[in-house]
Design a protein around this motif. Structure first.
Motif, short mmCIF file in Angstrom:
data_model
loop_
_atom_site.label_atom_id
_atom_site.label_comp_id
_atom_site.label_asym_id
_atom_site.label_seq_id
_atom_site.Cartn_x
_atom_site.Cartn_y
_atom_site.Cartn_z
N ILE A 115 0.84 -1.21 0.00
CA ILE A 115 0.00 0.00 0.00
C ILE A 115 0.87 1.25 0.00
O ILE A 115 0.59 2.21 -0.73
CB ILE A 115 -0.98 0.00 1.20
CG1 ILE A 115 -2.10 -1.01 0.97
CG2 ILE A 115 -1.54 1.38 1.47
CD1 ILE A 115 -3.07 -0.67 -0.16
N ILE A 116 1.93 1.28 0.81
CA ILE A 116 2.81 2.45 0.84
C ILE A 116 3.40 2.70 -0.54
O ILE A 116 3.37 3.83 -1.05
CB ILE A 116 3.92 2.28 1.89
CG1 ILE A 116 3.34 2.35 3.30
CG2 ILE A 116 5.02 3.34 1.70
CD1 ILE A 116 4.33 1.97 4.40
N ASN A 117 3.93 1.66 -1.17
CA ASN A 117 4.56 1.82 -2.48
C ASN A 117 3.55 2.17 -3.57
O ASN A 117 3.82 3.01 -4.43
CB ASN A 117 5.37 0.58 -2.84
CG ASN A 117 6.67 0.54 -2.09
OD1 ASN A 117 7.44 1.50 -2.11
ND2 ASN A 117 6.92 -0.55 -1.39
N TYR A 118 2.38 1.56 -3.53
CA TYR A 118 1.37 1.87 -4.53
C TYR A 118 0.91 3.32 -4.38
O TYR A 118 0.77 4.05 -5.35
CB TYR A 118 0.18 0.91 -4.44
CG TYR A 118 -0.76 1.10 -5.60
CD1 TYR A 118 -0.51 0.46 -6.81
CD2 TYR A 118 -1.85 1.94 -5.51
CE1 TYR A 118 -1.34 0.65 -7.90
CE2 TYR A 118 -2.70 2.14 -6.59
CZ TYR A 118 -2.44 1.49 -7.78
OH TYR A 118 -3.26 1.70 -8.86
N PHE A 119 0.69 3.74 -3.15
CA PHE A 119 0.26 5.12 -2.90
C PHE A 119 1.35 6.09 -3.34
O PHE A 119 1.06 7.12 -3.97
CB PHE A 119 -0.08 5.32 -1.42
CG PHE A 119 -0.71 6.65 -1.14
CD1 PHE A 119 -2.02 6.91 -1.53
CD2 PHE A 119 0.00 7.65 -0.50
CE1 PHE A 119 -2.60 8.15 -1.28
CE2 PHE A 119 -0.58 8.88 -0.25
CZ PHE A 119 -1.88 9.13 -0.65
N GLY A 120 2.60 5.77 -3.06
CA GLY A 120 3.71 6.62 -3.50
C GLY A 120 3.78 6.73 -5.01
O GLY A 120 4.02 7.81 -5.56
N GLN A 121 3.54 5.62 -5.71
CA GLN A 121 3.51 5.64 -7.17
C GLN A 121 2.39 6.54 -7.68
O GLN A 121 2.56 7.26 -8.66
CB GLN A 121 3.30 4.24 -7.75
CG GLN A 121 4.52 3.38 -7.75
CD GLN A 121 4.20 2.01 -8.34
OE1 GLN A 121 3.06 1.55 -8.31
NE2 GLN A 121 5.21 1.36 -8.87
N SER A 122 1.25 6.49 -7.03
CA SER A 122 0.11 7.29 -7.48
C SER A 122 0.39 8.78 -7.30
O SER A 122 -0.15 9.61 -8.04
CB SER A 122 -1.17 6.90 -6.74
OG SER A 122 -1.17 7.38 -5.41
N LEU A 123 1.23 9.13 -6.31
CA LEU A 123 1.60 10.52 -6.10
C LEU A 123 2.72 10.95 -7.05
O LEU A 123 2.92 12.14 -7.28
CB LEU A 123 2.09 10.74 -4.66
CG LEU A 123 1.08 10.57 -3.55
CD1 LEU A 123 1.77 10.75 -2.20
CD2 LEU A 123 -0.06 11.57 -3.70
N GLY A 124 3.45 9.99 -7.57
CA GLY A 124 4.57 10.28 -8.45
C GLY A 124 5.87 10.51 -7.71
O GLY A 124 6.88 10.83 -8.31
N GLY B 270 -7.74 10.50 0.74
CA GLY B 270 -8.47 11.52 1.48
C GLY B 270 -7.62 12.16 2.56
O GLY B 270 -7.64 13.38 2.74
N MET B 271 -6.84 11.35 3.27
CA MET B 271 -5.96 11.86 4.31
C MET B 271 -4.88 12.75 3.71
O MET B 271 -4.56 13.81 4.24
CB MET B 271 -5.32 10.71 5.10
CG MET B 271 -6.29 9.88 5.90
SD MET B 271 -7.19 10.82 7.15
CE MET B 271 -5.92 11.01 8.38
N TYR B 272 -4.34 12.35 2.57
CA TYR B 272 -3.31 13.13 1.90
C TYR B 272 -3.86 14.49 1.47
O TYR B 272 -3.23 15.51 1.68
CB TYR B 272 -2.76 12.37 0.70
CG TYR B 272 -1.69 13.12 -0.06
CD1 TYR B 272 -0.38 13.16 0.42
CD2 TYR B 272 -1.97 13.80 -1.23
CE1 TYR B 272 0.60 13.85 -0.24
CE2 TYR B 272 -1.00 14.50 -1.90
CZ TYR B 272 0.29 14.53 -1.41
OH TYR B 272 1.26 15.22 -2.07
N LEU B 273 -5.06 14.48 0.88
CA LEU B 273 -5.67 15.74 0.46
C LEU B 273 -5.96 16.62 1.67
O LEU B 273 -5.78 17.83 1.64
CB LEU B 273 -6.96 15.47 -0.32
CG LEU B 273 -6.78 14.85 -1.70
CD1 LEU B 273 -8.13 14.46 -2.29
CD2 LEU B 273 -6.04 15.81 -2.62
N TYR B 274 -6.40 16.02 2.76
CA TYR B 274 -6.71 16.78 3.98
C TYR B 274 -5.46 17.42 4.56
O TYR B 274 -5.45 18.60 4.90
CB TYR B 274 -7.36 15.85 5.01
CG TYR B 274 -7.64 16.51 6.34
CD1 TYR B 274 -8.74 17.35 6.49
CD2 TYR B 274 -6.81 16.30 7.43
CE1 TYR B 274 -8.99 17.97 7.71
CE2 TYR B 274 -7.05 16.91 8.64
CZ TYR B 274 -8.14 17.74 8.79
OH TYR B 274 -8.39 18.35 9.98
#
Length: 94
Positions: free
Chosen positions: A44-53, A87-91
């Motif tokens: 999840i950490i790596n996938y989320f990081g990829q989605s952020l670029g 959502g947490m990242y956007l917040y």
């Protein structure tokens, strides 16, 4: 950057790979997410990081801390965890 096991702050993770593990997939889905499984947390950490670029060790540790301390108990799937993190990242980024 790939966030690795060595980068994790917590040491209490279970490292077994079960049938519900996302190593078999390329993206989060409706499989059960276990916040105590190190492989799933890394995924999840790596996938989320990829989605952020981008992903740094510091970013990964922040995500790990969010998962371990703030992830609501009713969030059960990988996809739900990913959406919650967005959502947490956007917040927190505003």
């Amino acid at each position: 950057m790939l966030f690795l096991k060595e980068h994790l702050h917590n040491v209490y993770y279970n490292w077994t790979i079960g049938l519900n593990h996302s190593v078999q997939n390329n993206e989060p889905d409706r499989r059960i997410f276990d916040r105590f499984n190190g492989n799933q947390v890394l995924f999840i950490i790596n996938y989320f990081g990829q989605s952020l670029g981008k992903l740094t060790v510091n970013d990964g540790r922040k995500i790990e801390k969010l998962i371990s301390t703030q992830l609501p108990g009713e969030i059960k799937s990988e996809l739900s965890v990913f959406n919650w993190l967005r959502g947490m990242y956007l917040y927190y980024s505003n």
